[in-house]
Design an enzyme around this catalytic site. Structure first.
Site: not given
Length: 446
Positions: A49-52, A109, A114, A120, A191, A193
């Site tokens: 993902t954008c964070n992991r 997160s 969230e 995801q 998409g 998000m």
């Protein structure tokens, strides 16, 4: 076999590095397949993902698997091992399970609690199933993580304790622009998000929402769900000139919004894409405020949440995670002894049948009704003799040293070691084909 996690997240790496390591589409499939092909990996799943970026695997050798996975992450991303190693974390066995449950619950997160992470993780599970890299161990573990995440969100205030990334972005937008009601919003992308962004904008009271996407039909569908309108992708520059608030989150690998496309005016742009959708040069334009994942990370954007409510929610979720981890480990240890119990009852059944056949051969003239009663009595005696030890060994197996009890059972009854392994193989096939693998009460000695 044991579960291993190798990864990096917003907690250990800057967004710029995450952007380089993050994979999606065909690149994600290729990395997943390469990980699964490793000699020490039995099952594999990747959450990107954008964070992991996290690689979940079942392995037979810890150190060799960590080395291989780290090397694959380096090779696929182009980031050197020296640079990557400083930001990687490794979780093994119990800690790996606890980490996944915490991730699914929103505790790990960027914005506390969230809920998007559940979707995801579910997508990662689905991809691994489609690619054939998942087996019974990871399948059950991830399914349980999804259940734990859902429970955490349902039973606690973790959702309220930390707003979504979009919600945090809108808070920052209000600081820059003032009240958002009545402003014109532009959503770039269609998409998951982007859909979340559009819905959040609608709930915030914005009624003038425009959606732009390369596939116009998808833009139309999304716009219809929020009472907005869709615009052609070729009209993006014109729509930017009209917008007060822009949220961009596409799957593009190159910049979508350049500085040349933006007419300087008072506007707020929220870039939630990884890699970036918006050229950083946009920040230098007069009147324009650009916020991206990196700037949100640096500002600690979720810190405005009420500390008391957040502390209580976090404590509650951690309690749920600890409880669920303990229950999962207990059930896993108990499940390990089931093949041995099945093997014991199978051996007992063979002995009974052999002796009944011998009995029938010695007394062929015996009345059929009497023969049936003798058969029933012998089977009932064996069942009763085996009931207590098989129930007890399943209970004992839930303790940390549970494997030793199954081993003792195999030694005491001289069980063929191939039989429990054959049962495990059947269970594996059943899980992969979606069949029920729970042993019957008779098989389990209940």
């Amino acid at each position: 076999m044991s579960v291993l996690v190798v990864g990096l997240s917003h907690r250990t790496a800057p967004v710029a590095l995450l952007e380089r390591v993050s994979v999606s589409g065909d690149s994600l499939v290729k990395l997943l397949q390469d990980v699964h092909r490793d000699a020490h990996v039995v099952e594999a799943m990747i959450v990107s993902t954008c964070n992991r970026v996290e690689v979940y695997v079942e392995v037979d050798r810890f150190h060799a698997a960590v080395t291989s996975i780290s090397w694959l992450l380096s090779t696929h991303s182009g980031v050197s091992m020296d640079e990557l190693a400083a930001h990687l974390y490794v979780h093994y066995e119990d800690r790996a399970i606890e980490h996944l449950f915490s991730v699914g619950s929103g505790l790990d997160s960027m914005v506390l609690g969230e809920g998007q992470i559940l979707g995801q993780v579910r997508s990662a599970l689905r991809l691994a199933q489609q690619q054939g890299t998942l087996g019974p161990t990871l399948n059950e573990l991830v399914q349980q993580a999804l259940r734990v995440g859902k429970r955490s969100h349902t039973e606690t205030g973790i959702d309220r304790a930390g707003a979504s990334l979009v919600g945090v972005g809108l808070t920052l937008a209000e600081r820059a622009l003032g009240p958002l009601e009545g402003m014109r919003a532009l959503v770039v992308g269609a998409g998951s998000m982007s859909a979340l962004s559009a819905a959040t904008l609608q709930r915030a009271g914005l009624t003038d929402i425009v959606v732009v996407n390369r596939t116009h039909e998808r833009a139309v569908r999304l716009a219809q769900t929020v009472g907005g309108r869709a615009a052609e992708f070729d009209d993006l520059e014109r729509e930017l000139a009209r917008a007060d608030l822009v949220i961009s989150c596409t799957g593009a690998t190159d910049v979508v919004i350049t500085a040349d496309m933006v007419t300087p005016h008072r506007m707020f742009i929220l870039d939630l894409a990884l890699p970036h959708d918006v050229d950083l040069a946009v920040r230098r334009l007069p009147g324009v405020t650009l916020v991206d994942l990196e700037s949100m990370q640096e500002s600690g954007a979720d810190a405005s949440t009420d500390d008391g409510g957040r502390a209580e929610a976090v404590s509650s979720v951690r309690g749920i995670v600890a409880e669920e981890v303990a229950a999962y480990l207990s059930a896993e240890r108990a499940a390990r002894v089931t093949p041995t119990v099945v093997a014991l009852r199978s051996k007992a059944a063979q002995v009974v049948e052999t002796e009944l056949e011998r009995f029938a051969a010695r007394l062929p003239e015996l009345d059929g009704r009497v023969r049936a009663e003798v058969t029933q009595t012998v089977r009932r005696v064996v069942d009763k003799l085996l009931h207590e030890p098989t129930v007890r060994v399943k209970q004992l197996a839930e303790s940390p040293a549970g494997d030793h009890y199954a081993e003792a059972l195999r030694e005491l009854f001289n069980l063929d070691p191939k039989v429990p392994e054959a049962v495990r193989r059947i269970e594996t096939i059943d899980v992969e084909q979606g069949r029920n693998t729970e042993p019957s009460k008779k098989e389990a000695g209940l």
